[in-house]
Design a protein around this motif. Sequence first.
Motif, PDB file in Angstrom:
ATOM      1  N   GLY A  15       0.800  -1.222   0.000  1.00 33.70           N
ATOM      2  CA  GLY A  15       0.000   0.000   0.000  1.00 33.70           C
ATOM      3  C   GLY A  15       0.825   1.259   0.000  1.00 33.70           C
ATOM      4  O   GLY A  15       0.711   2.108   0.895  1.00 33.70           O
ATOM      5  N   ARG A  16       1.646   1.425  -1.037  1.00 27.87           N
ATOM      6  CA  ARG A  16       2.570   2.572  -1.067  1.00 27.87           C
ATOM      7  C   ARG A  16       1.836   3.914  -0.966  1.00 27.87           C
ATOM      8  O   ARG A  16       2.285   4.824  -0.268  1.00 27.87           O
ATOM      9  CB  ARG A  16       3.398   2.512  -2.351  1.00 27.87           C
ATOM     10  CG  ARG A  16       4.412   3.631  -2.479  1.00 27.87           C
ATOM     11  CD  ARG A  16       5.275   3.459  -3.706  1.00 27.87           C
ATOM     12  NE  ARG A  16       6.092   4.637  -3.942  1.00 27.87           N
ATOM     13  CZ  ARG A  16       6.905   4.782  -4.980  1.00 27.87           C
ATOM     14  NH1 ARG A  16       6.989   3.822  -5.881  1.00 27.87           N
ATOM     15  NH2 ARG A  16       7.609   5.892  -5.121  1.00 27.87           N
ATOM     16  N   ARG A  17       0.725   4.040  -1.666  1.00 32.51           N
ATOM     17  CA  ARG A  17      -0.009   5.316  -1.628  1.00 32.51           C
ATOM     18  C   ARG A  17      -0.434   5.667  -0.206  1.00 32.51           C
ATOM     19  O   ARG A  17      -0.428   6.834   0.186  1.00 32.51           O
ATOM     20  CB  ARG A  17      -1.233   5.220  -2.544  1.00 32.51           C
ATOM     21  CG  ARG A  17      -2.170   6.434  -2.513  1.00 32.51           C
ATOM     22  CD  ARG A  17      -1.512   7.700  -3.046  1.00 32.51           C
ATOM     23  NE  ARG A  17      -1.105   7.558  -4.435  1.00 32.51           N
ATOM     24  CZ  ARG A  17      -1.900   7.818  -5.464  1.00 32.51           C
ATOM     25  NH1 ARG A  17      -3.128   8.224  -5.282  1.00 32.51           N
ATOM     26  NH2 ARG A  17      -1.440   7.675  -6.696  1.00 32.51           N
ATOM     27  N   PHE A  18      -0.804   4.657   0.589  1.00 32.53           N
ATOM     28  CA  PHE A  18      -1.313   4.887   1.940  1.00 32.53           C
ATOM     29  C   PHE A  18      -0.208   5.043   2.979  1.00 32.53           C
ATOM     30  O   PHE A  18      -0.471   5.432   4.111  1.00 32.53           O
ATOM     31  CB  PHE A  18      -2.230   3.742   2.363  1.00 32.53           C
ATOM     32  CG  PHE A  18      -3.467   3.626   1.525  1.00 32.53           C
ATOM     33  CD1 PHE A  18      -4.300   4.711   1.334  1.00 32.53           C
ATOM     34  CD2 PHE A  18      -3.801   2.417   0.926  1.00 32.53           C
ATOM     35  CE1 PHE A  18      -5.444   4.612   0.564  1.00 32.53           C
ATOM     36  CE2 PHE A  18      -4.941   2.309   0.160  1.00 32.53           C
ATOM     37  CZ  PHE A  18      -5.768   3.402  -0.027  1.00 32.53           C
ATOM     38  N   VAL A  19       1.030   4.703   2.586  1.00 33.64           N
ATOM     39  CA  VAL A  19       2.159   4.783   3.525  1.00 33.64           C
ATOM     40  C   VAL A  19       3.113   5.917   3.153  1.00 33.64           C
ATOM     41  O   VAL A  19       3.466   6.747   3.990  1.00 33.64           O
ATOM     42  CB  VAL A  19       2.912   3.437   3.587  1.00 33.64           C
ATOM     43  CG1 VAL A  19       4.154   3.552   4.481  1.00 33.64           C
ATOM     44  CG2 VAL A  19       2.002   2.329   4.090  1.00 33.64           C
ATOM     45  N   GLY A  21       2.514   8.088   0.549  1.00 33.71           N
ATOM     46  CA  GLY A  21       1.785   9.225  -0.002  1.00 33.71           C
ATOM     47  C   GLY A  21       1.886   9.354  -1.508  1.00 33.71           C
ATOM     48  O   GLY A  21       1.296  10.262  -2.098  1.00 33.71           O
ATOM     49  N   THR A  22       2.623   8.446  -2.165  1.00 32.41           N
ATOM     50  CA  THR A  22       2.758   8.446  -3.619  1.00 32.41           C
ATOM     51  C   THR A  22       2.688   7.006  -4.107  1.00 32.41           C
ATOM     52  O   THR A  22       2.779   6.060  -3.319  1.00 32.41           O
ATOM     53  CB  THR A  22       4.098   9.054  -4.073  1.00 32.41           C
ATOM     54  OG1 THR A  22       5.180   8.278  -3.524  1.00 32.41           O
ATOM     55  CG2 THR A  22       4.245  10.493  -3.611  1.00 32.41           C
ATOM     56  N   GLY A  23       2.551   6.826  -5.414  1.00 31.05           N
ATOM     57  CA  GLY A  23       2.568   5.488  -5.980  1.00 31.05           C
ATOM     58  C   GLY A  23       1.221   4.816  -5.937  1.00 31.05           C
ATOM     59  O   GLY A  23       0.190   5.430  -5.631  1.00 31.05           O
TER      60      GLY A  23
END
Length: 275
Positions: A15-19, A21-23
Motif C-alpha cells: 500500500g505505497r499510496r497509503f504509507v 503518499g505516492t505510488g
Amino acid sequence: MRIHHLNTGTMCPIGRRFVNGTGGFFQRARMVCHCLLIETDDGLALVDTGIGLDDIAQPQRLGHRWVRQTAPRLDPAETAVLQIKSLGYSPDDVRHLLLTHLDRDHAGGVPDFPKAKVHVHRDEHAMAVSHQIAAPKGRYIAEQWKHGPDWKFYDEGGDDWFGFKGVRALGDREPDILMIPLPGHTLGHCGIAVRGKDKWLLHAGDSYFFHGQLQAKVRMPLVLGYFQRRVDMDRAARMANQERLRTLKANHGNEVTIFNSHDPVDYENCRCGGH
C-alpha cells in the motif's frame, strides 16, 4: 565531528499510496530505519541501532504480527554493525549507543555492540527494562537487552537548545551532542541533536512519521497516520511536540535540519544534502 547517515533496516509494507503518499495502492511502500554514526573524540557514537543480526537470525522474536504488517527486508548487510565494518571500523570502536527509545526497530542492534554504553531516558528504561512503569503488552522485545547492557539514564533536560531542553549526552567531552526529551510516541522518547559542520541535525525519532507533518496543509497518508495514532502512548504530548518541531523548522530551518526515523524522503534529503 564526521557524521554518517545509515539505513539500518528497510520495511516494505503493502500500500505505497497509503504509507508513502505516492505510488499505487498495491505497490510495496518503503520505510527506513534512519540512524547516525558519529565520529567523536570518545570513539564512535551510534544514534539508534535499527534491526540487528539477532533479529534477522530469529525474526519470530520481532513478533509475527509486526513482521507481517511491516514486511522488513531482513538483510544482514543493512545492519549497523556490518555497515560500520564496511567503513573500516570494529564494533568495539562504538563506545556509545544513543537511543531515541527502545522500540524493536530502534534497539534491535544493541546486542551487536555489547561493550557500548547505552544512553536512554530514565522513563524509557523504567517501562521497557525494569517494568517500574507499565508498558503496553508486547511493545518491547526484552531479548534485545538480555545481555545486560551498560545503561546510562537521562531525566529532563537542562541546557537550552532553540527553546527545547537538552542534556549533554556524553558530558562535557562532547557538548555538541544533546538528548532532548520529546515524549508522546513513548513516555521516554527523546530526540538527539548533533552539531554538524554547517548546522545542527535533530534526529527526531518517531516524534513524527511523515515529512509533510512539519509542513502546513500536507495530508498524512491514511495507513501511516492510523499506525502513528495506534502506537502513541500519549497522543496529546506527541502532537504538542510535533507542533514545537514545526515551529522550530519555521523559525530556525536555516540552522537546524530535522528528520525522523522512518521517512525515506527525510533520509534521502539528508544523504543528498551532505548533512
